[in-house]
Design a protein around this motif. Structure first.
Motif, PDB file in Angstrom:
ATOM      1  N   ASN A   1       2.175  10.031  11.820  1.00 19.81           N
ATOM      2  CA  ASN A   1       2.060   9.850  10.369  1.00 19.81           C
ATOM      3  C   ASN A   1       1.712   8.430   9.968  1.00 19.81           C
ATOM      4  OD1 ASN A   1       2.754  12.542   9.953  1.00 19.81           O
ATOM      5  ND2 ASN A   1       4.944  12.047  10.078  1.00 19.81           N
ATOM      6  N   TYR A   2       1.135   7.681  10.887  1.00 17.37           N
ATOM      7  CA  TYR A   2       0.805   6.293  10.596  1.00 17.37           C
ATOM      8  C   TYR A   2      -0.289   6.229   9.536  1.00 17.37           C
ATOM      9  CZ  TYR A   2      -0.359   1.396  11.488  1.00 17.37           C
ATOM     10  OH  TYR A   2      -0.590   0.046  11.376  1.00 17.37           O
ATOM     11  N   ALA A   3      -0.097   5.361   8.543  1.00 17.79           N
ATOM     12  CA  ALA A   3      -1.040   5.313   7.428  1.00 17.79           C
ATOM     13  C   ALA A   3      -2.271   4.466   7.744  1.00 17.79           C
ATOM     14  CB  ALA A   3      -0.346   4.768   6.188  1.00 17.79           C
ATOM     15  N   GLY A   4      -2.154   3.544   8.686  1.00 17.89           N
ATOM     16  CA  GLY A   4      -3.311   2.748   9.078  1.00 17.89           C
ATOM     17  C   GLY A   4      -4.181   3.542  10.041  1.00 17.89           C
ATOM     18  N   SER A   5      -5.059   2.854  10.796  1.00 16.65           N
ATOM     19  CA  SER A   5      -5.865   3.625  11.748  1.00 16.65           C
ATOM     20  C   SER A   5      -4.995   3.969  12.954  1.00 16.65           C
ATOM     21  CB  SER A   5      -7.120   2.847  12.139  1.00 16.65           C
ATOM     22  OG  SER A   5      -6.763   1.651  12.756  1.00 16.65           O
TER      23      SER A   5
ATOM     24  N   LYS B   1       0.841  -1.200   0.000  1.00 18.06           N
ATOM     25  CA  LYS B   1       0.000   0.000   0.000  1.00 18.06           C
ATOM     26  C   LYS B   1       0.871   1.242   0.000  1.00 18.06           C
ATOM     27  CE  LYS B   1      -3.903  -1.878   2.546  1.00 18.06           C
ATOM     28  NZ  LYS B   1      -4.266  -2.239   3.919  1.00 18.06           N
ATOM     29  N   ASP B   2       0.287   2.342  -0.472  1.00 15.52           N
ATOM     30  CA  ASP B   2       0.988   3.626  -0.413  1.00 15.52           C
ATOM     31  C   ASP B   2       0.903   4.205   0.986  1.00 15.52           C
ATOM     32  OD1 ASP B   2       2.008   3.998  -2.942  1.00 15.52           O
ATOM     33  OD2 ASP B   2       0.047   4.536  -3.751  1.00 15.52           O
ATOM     34  N   GLY B   3       1.826   5.054   1.286  1.00 16.70           N
ATOM     35  CA  GLY B   3       1.658   5.892   2.467  1.00 16.70           C
ATOM     36  C   GLY B   3       2.316   5.392   3.744  1.00 16.70           C
ATOM     37  N   TYR B   4       2.667   4.109   3.816  1.00 14.61           N
ATOM     38  CA  TYR B   4       3.317   3.628   5.034  1.00 14.61           C
ATOM     39  C   TYR B   4       4.771   4.101   5.081  1.00 14.61           C
ATOM     40  CZ  TYR B   4      -0.420   0.642   6.731  1.00 14.61           C
ATOM     41  OH  TYR B   4      -1.600   0.181   7.267  1.00 14.61           O
ATOM     42  N   THR B   5       5.151   4.686   6.192  1.00 17.72           N
ATOM     43  CA  THR B   5       6.548   5.091   6.368  1.00 17.72           C
ATOM     44  C   THR B   5       7.055   4.558   7.702  1.00 17.72           C
ATOM     45  OG1 THR B   5       5.973   7.110   7.543  1.00 17.72           O
ATOM     46  CG2 THR B   5       6.195   7.274   5.140  1.00 17.72           C
ATOM     47  N   PHE B   6       8.375   4.496   7.800  1.00 18.15           N
ATOM     48  CA  PHE B   6       8.979   4.196   9.097  1.00 18.15           C
ATOM     49  C   PHE B   6       8.902   5.442   9.974  1.00 18.15           C
ATOM     50  CE2 PHE B   6      10.911   0.883   6.487  1.00 18.15           C
ATOM     51  CZ  PHE B   6      10.732  -0.214   7.310  1.00 18.15           C
ATOM     52  N   HIS B   7       9.185   5.263  11.249  1.00 20.61           N
ATOM     53  CA  HIS B   7       9.068   6.385  12.188  1.00 20.61           C
ATOM     54  C   HIS B   7      10.064   7.498  11.893  1.00 20.61           C
ATOM     55  CE1 HIS B   7       7.404   3.026  14.926  1.00 20.61           C
ATOM     56  NE2 HIS B   7       6.453   3.549  14.202  1.00 20.61           N
ATOM     57  N   ASN B   8      11.109   7.171  11.104  1.00 18.24           N
ATOM     58  CA  ASN B   8      12.069   8.227  10.752  1.00 18.24           C
ATOM     59  C   ASN B   8      11.748   8.864   9.403  1.00 18.24           C
ATOM     60  OD1 ASN B   8      12.723   6.181   9.037  1.00 18.24           O
ATOM     61  ND2 ASN B   8      14.878   6.029   9.643  1.00 18.24           N
ATOM     62  N   GLY B   9      10.593   8.522   8.841  1.00 24.02           N
ATOM     63  CA  GLY B   9      10.172   9.162   7.603  1.00 24.02           C
ATOM     64  C   GLY B   9      10.488   8.367   6.344  1.00 24.02           C
ATOM     65  N   GLU B  10      11.387   7.374   6.499  1.00 27.31           N
ATOM     66  CA  GLU B  10      11.726   6.550   5.341  1.00 27.31           C
ATOM     67  C   GLU B  10      10.517   5.735   4.872  1.00 27.31           C
ATOM     68  OE1 GLU B  10      15.185   4.119   6.225  1.00 27.31           O
ATOM     69  OE2 GLU B  10      14.541   2.676   4.693  1.00 27.31           O
ATOM     70  N   LYS B  11      10.378   5.640   3.530  1.00 29.33           N
ATOM     71  CA  LYS B  11       9.226   4.915   2.981  1.00 29.33           C
ATOM     72  C   LYS B  11       9.337   3.415   3.227  1.00 29.33           C
ATOM     73  CE  LYS B  11       7.643   7.752  -0.823  1.00 29.33           C
ATOM     74  NZ  LYS B  11       7.866   7.998  -2.232  1.00 29.33           N
ATOM     75  N   VAL B  12       8.201   2.769   3.502  1.00 30.44           N
ATOM     76  CA  VAL B  12       8.183   1.309   3.584  1.00 30.44           C
ATOM     77  C   VAL B  12       8.029   0.782   2.164  1.00 30.44           C
ATOM     78  CG1 VAL B  12       6.980  -0.714   4.478  1.00 30.44           C
ATOM     79  CG2 VAL B  12       7.148   1.342   5.869  1.00 30.44           C
ATOM     80  N   ASP B  13       9.131   0.321   1.579  1.00 28.84           N
ATOM     81  CA  ASP B  13       9.064  -0.173   0.205  1.00 28.84           C
ATOM     82  C   ASP B  13       9.421  -1.660   0.164  1.00 28.84           C
ATOM     83  OD1 ASP B  13      11.732  -0.123   0.755  1.00 28.84           O
ATOM     84  OD2 ASP B  13      12.240   1.455  -0.683  1.00 28.84           O
ATOM     85  N   ALA B  14       9.415  -2.200  -1.036  1.00 32.72           N
ATOM     86  CA  ALA B  14       9.697  -3.630  -1.198  1.00 32.72           C
ATOM     87  C   ALA B  14      11.056  -3.980  -0.596  1.00 32.72           C
ATOM     88  CB  ALA B  14       9.669  -4.002  -2.673  1.00 32.72           C
ATOM     89  N   GLN B  15      12.019  -3.086  -0.780  1.00 33.91           N
ATOM     90  CA  GLN B  15      13.367  -3.329  -0.305  1.00 33.91           C
ATOM     91  C   GLN B  15      13.414  -3.497   1.219  1.00 33.91           C
ATOM     92  OE1 GLN B  15      15.905  -3.924  -2.435  1.00 33.91           O
ATOM     93  NE2 GLN B  15      17.041  -4.493  -0.575  1.00 33.91           N
ATOM     94  N   SER B  16      12.541  -2.789   1.929  1.00 34.61           N
ATOM     95  CA  SER B  16      12.606  -2.868   3.394  1.00 34.61           C
ATOM     96  C   SER B  16      12.193  -4.252   3.902  1.00 34.61           C
ATOM     97  CB  SER B  16      11.784  -1.760   4.055  1.00 34.61           C
ATOM     98  OG  SER B  16      10.538  -1.612   3.453  1.00 34.61           O
ATOM     99  N   PHE B  17      11.360  -4.948   3.118  1.00 30.15           N
ATOM    100  CA  PHE B  17      11.032  -6.331   3.498  1.00 30.15           C
ATOM    101  C   PHE B  17      12.165  -7.276   3.106  1.00 30.15           C
ATOM    102  CE2 PHE B  17       6.870  -4.418   3.663  1.00 30.15           C
ATOM    103  CZ  PHE B  17       6.316  -5.020   4.779  1.00 30.15           C
TER     104      PHE B  17
END
Lengths: 540, 313
Positions: free
Chosen positions: A234-238, A102-118
């Motif tokens: 900035n959490y993208a979920g609820s 999904k779009d919009g998820y970031t780590f707490h330091n602002g870095e995007k949660v992308d495929a690479q992070s998994f």
């Protein structure tokens, strides 16, 4: 004049009251009542740095659950997997899986949660050099043998061949063999993502992890004292309703319970045994009592001691001679329920009463089976347990029941620690029956069968009895291949039926989780893994 | 005096060495598998376990492991736990809490115990004396964990419900001194009873001594007879007891610290035993041995202050 004024007051009061109620109902309608505030909840000292890939115990998992959000999450009631960070998880053959984020998820330091992070996180967990507790979870992925070639060998790769980043938001996973439950497995904390910052210093990261969940660290982990987290805005979920949560670390659950009674802490999700008699009276609605994932067994060393436990009639006789109802009522005060399937009642695929005759208390039939099969050599069996875990009482009760119903001499044998018993079982030094328990890693019927009763589980899992059955293996493989969830569950149930027929272990009880919370909070829920759903908790 | 001090300090070295060896040997002989303990109720993965064993040299023979440990200690490295924490860090984190707790307990024990003992001795057979005898008997006969839990429940939970929020159920650093009061009292309670009874007996005995009778005959005021003449001599056995007790206060805080959730040395010992963490255990126990040695040395030196006839060479 006087009457007029009081009438005015009354009218005013009515308006205010109406406005207040109107206001509050509309708020409830929006689903965001009062937010904010801080609470304190119970925790035990986690055993590892707070890294999902290196955490296999419940205390660390509790904190990680607040700090991280995985690809999937589980429904608190049905335990079905539901998509969290993943937009979709698709497969044609249960072997190659395409995961879109999904779009919009970031780590707490602002870095995007992308495929690479998994991919980064899984590659780290799969590498034996890191000796991460979650290592076995990656063994299903193609290329894991190169990263974990075994003792005294060096890994020949640093990346799993089976992981491919397609674009920023998409990656594919190729498994060694088809595995229909892969999606369900992905909710386990070993599959959480990791940010770039992790690579610089994993050890330091574990003291103050940067996650992607509803809460972020508020300062570093204060060992043996507390771990503080605060809402991630900035959490993208609820988003979390509370401003912050303090995990206060306790060694003694009785103390935590007293703190709960004094409202110094607000949620205790592991109540001490001493509280069980009075907690429902004292806490009423605020006492949560529900089935959890654990199953307790009496294990039988089929391969080490075939003379005694090789015959299925003997195993069935033992099972039928155990009065599960009496055991759970008198010894466990109803904090356990009689087991009636190898699969836990909370798991999709569980069948009520699946054990059938074998799970029904019938001393007469048990004795008959026992005598027909010729009993055990010397008419003696041992019943092993670890003395450090509060198992003495129920093991002695089972011993007495077997003695009374089968006329066999049963000696309870205490081991100082669980590990000691496992070592003796592994070395085939101990030939008696033993207590065993299993709680799931992820809510799938498969997780109650393969890790405990398959051939590979003799070396790598919890198959201490050394049970082997080719028919069972075949059904499991078939179920793993099946793409359709309903069809795969059917096949797992057929495999379960074989275990029920053969009884390599005897399921005795399933665990219940008991939690309580103070008057100052509401919306407290405990998930299937026994963790608090903290993002939804609100102050009263 | 100086030579005596140095000799005593040098004597401490073999004692410490022997203690570490013994504890190391005992934890080794006890068996237990720290790798499995870390994994809890599930079987540790064979490969992960093997990697950890290799990393922490757990498969080496005992003497090799002990030698490695010892050379590490000499370089100021007390070792590392399996989950990557420095034992020295663990000890320095936990030690201050236990020291504070022990000081509070020691103060309660010494002040209340000696005072109650003196009062009982001077009013022998009277109501106060009986009261002291009965109450100390009561305290000695109830186990610490019972007193601890009962007082925690009464003062921490029930009293708070009545609106009196003074004794916290569990330890919170922000409560300051207040947080140590109840646990300190619980920790002190058993020894307190012994100190009281010891003071009472010892003082009663010295009061019968010839030189005290002489002092009374000289017409000295009673207060002076008791404080300057009798008490000074009567204190010798009490100081011996208190000195030895300081060590056990620190080591014996396991139960009290557990009840009040104080993350001190006691909790560390319990945790180390539960998780088969031998290195932590050796570090902590060595520290406790050191505390015992020092406390004993101070006691021995105090003798000379109390009784000038005692001299050291």
């Amino acid at each position: 004049m006087r009457g007029a004024t009081s009438a005015k007051w009354v009218a005013g009061a009515v308006i205010v009251a109406m406005a207040a109620t109107a206001c509050s109902t509309s708020k409830e309608g929006d689903g965001k009542a009062k937010s904010g505030g801080n609470i304190t909840v119970v925790l035990g000292e986690p055993q590892h740095g707070l890294i999902g890939q290196n955490t296999a115990e419940s205390e660390g998992a509790e904190v990680l659950n607040a700090l991280f959000t995985g690809l999937v999450d589980y429904d608190n009631k049905t335990n079905e997997p539901k998509l969290a960070v993943a937009e979709s998880i698709d497969t044609q053959d249960s072997k190659t899986w395409t995961i879109k984020l999904k779009d919009g998820y970031t780590f707490h330091n602002g870095e995007k949660v992308d495929a690479q992070s998994f991919v980064r996180a899984w590659n780290w967990g799969a590498n034996q050099e890191n000796a991460a507790e979650g290592l076995p979870f990656f063994s299903k992925i193609e290329g894991s043998d190169e990263l974990a070639p075994g003792k005294d060998k060096k890994p020949t790769a640093t990346e799993l061949k089976g992981l491919k980043v397609v674009d920023e938001k998409t990656f594919t996973v190729t498994l060694k063999q088809p595995f229909s439950q892969f999606k369900t497995m992905l909710g386990y904390n070993a599959f959480y993502p990791l940010p770039k910052a992790f690579e610089a210093d994993p050890k330091k990261f574990g003291e103050a992890p940067i996650g992607n969940g509803p809460f972020q660290m508020d300062g570093a982990w204060e060992h043996n004292k507390q771990i503080k987290v605060k809402r991630f805005e900035n959490y993208a979920g609820s988003k979390a309703k509370l401003d912050g949560v303090t995990f206060k670390i306790y060694d003694n659950l009785d103390t935590a319970y007293n703190d709960l009674r004094a409202d110094t802490i607000q949620i205790v999700d592991k109540l001490p045994t001493s509280a069980m008699a009075t907690v429902s009276q004292e806490f009423g609605e605020r006492y949560i009592y529900k089935p959890e994932s654990g199953v307790g067994y009496v294990g039988l060393p089929i391969s080490t001691n075939p003379e005694a436990f090789g015959k299925v009639e003997i195993r069935k006789a033992i099972s039928m001679a155990i009065d599960r109802e009496a055991l759970t009522k008198t010894i466990f005060n109803n904090t356990r329920k009689p087991a009636d399937d190898f699969i836990s009642p909370i798991i999709p695929g569980y069948r009520k009463g699946a054990l059938g005759e074998a799970g029904t208390y019938n001393p007469a039939k048990a004795k008959e089976l026992w005598t027909q099969a010729g009993g055990v050599p010397g008419n003696k069996i041992e019943l092993g347990y670890n003395a450090d875990g509060g198992h003495k009482e129920w093991i002695e009760a089972v011993a007495n029941q077997l003695k009374a119903n089968l006329g066999v001499e049963v000696t309870p044998k205490p081991f100082a620690k669980f590990g000691d018993m496992l070592t003796d079982l592994g070395d085939k030094k101990y030939k008696g029956a033993f207590r065993m328990a299993w709680s799931m890693d992820y809510p799938a019927a498969e997780n109650y069968l393969r890790p405990i009763f398959s051939k590979v589980a003799i070396d790598h899992g919890s198959n201490y009895g050394g049970y082997v059955n080719e028919e069972f293996e075949k059904l499991m493989d078939e179920a793993d291949k099946t793409v359709d969830p309903a069809a795969s569950i059917k096949l797992y149930q057929q495999a379960d039926d074989i275990i029920i027929r053969d009884l390599p272990y005897i399921p005795v009880f399933t665990y219940m989780s008991s939690s309580a919370y103070s008057k100052s909070v509401k919306n407290v829920e405990i998930d299937a893994q026994g963790r608090m759903d903290l993002a939804n908790v609100e102050l009263n | 005096m100086g030579r005596y001090l140095i000799r005593r300090l040098i004597q401490a070295i073999p004692v410490l060495l022997g203690a570490t060896f013994l504890i190391y040997f005992l934890t080794f002989a006890l068996g237990g598998d720290p790798v499995q303990a870390l994994a809890g109720e599930k079987k540790a993965d064979p490969l992960v376990a093997a990697m950890l064993r290799e990393k922490y040299h757990l498969d080496d023979p005992f003497l090799v492991q002990y030698w490695n440990y010892l050379t590490g200690v000499l370089q100021g490295n007390l070792g590392e736990t399996l989950n990557g924490r420095q034992v020295l860090d663990l000890i320095t984190e936990a030690f201050p809490y236990t020291v504070n707790l022990a000081i509070v307990a020691f103060a309660i024990e010494a002040l209340v115990g000696v005072t109650a003992g003196i009062m009982a001795a001077l009013r022998r057979g009277k109501f106060l004396d009986q009261l002291v005898l009965i109450s100390t008997l009561l305290v000695i006969s109830i186990p610490v964990f019972v007193t601890g839990f009962v007082l925690q429940l009464l003062l921490g939970v029930e009293l708070k419900e009545l609106g009196f929020d003074f004794f916290p159920v569990s330890f919170n650093e922000s409560d300051g001194f207040k947080a140590y009061l109840l646990p300190g009292f619980i920790l002190a309670s058993t020894s307190l009873a012994y100190v009281t009874r010891l003071t009472r007996t010892s003082l009663m005995e010295t009061m019968r001594a010839d030189y005290v009778r002489t002092a009374v005959a000289k017409g000295l005021p009673r207060r002076r007879v008791v404080v300057n003449h009798a008490l000074r001599n009567a204190l010798i056995p009490i100081v011996t007891f208190l000195g030895a007790d300081l060590g056990s206060l620190m080591g014996g805080a396991v139960i009290t610290e557990n009840i009040f959730n104080i993350n001190g040395i006691g909790g560390l010992i319990a945790q180390a035993i539960r998780l088969d963490q031998g290195t932590v255990l050796v570090g902590v126990v060595t520290l406790l041995v050191l505390v015992y040695l020092l406390a004993n040395l101070i006691v021995d030196l105090l003798y000379a202050v109390l009784d000038p006839r005692i001299r050291y060479a």
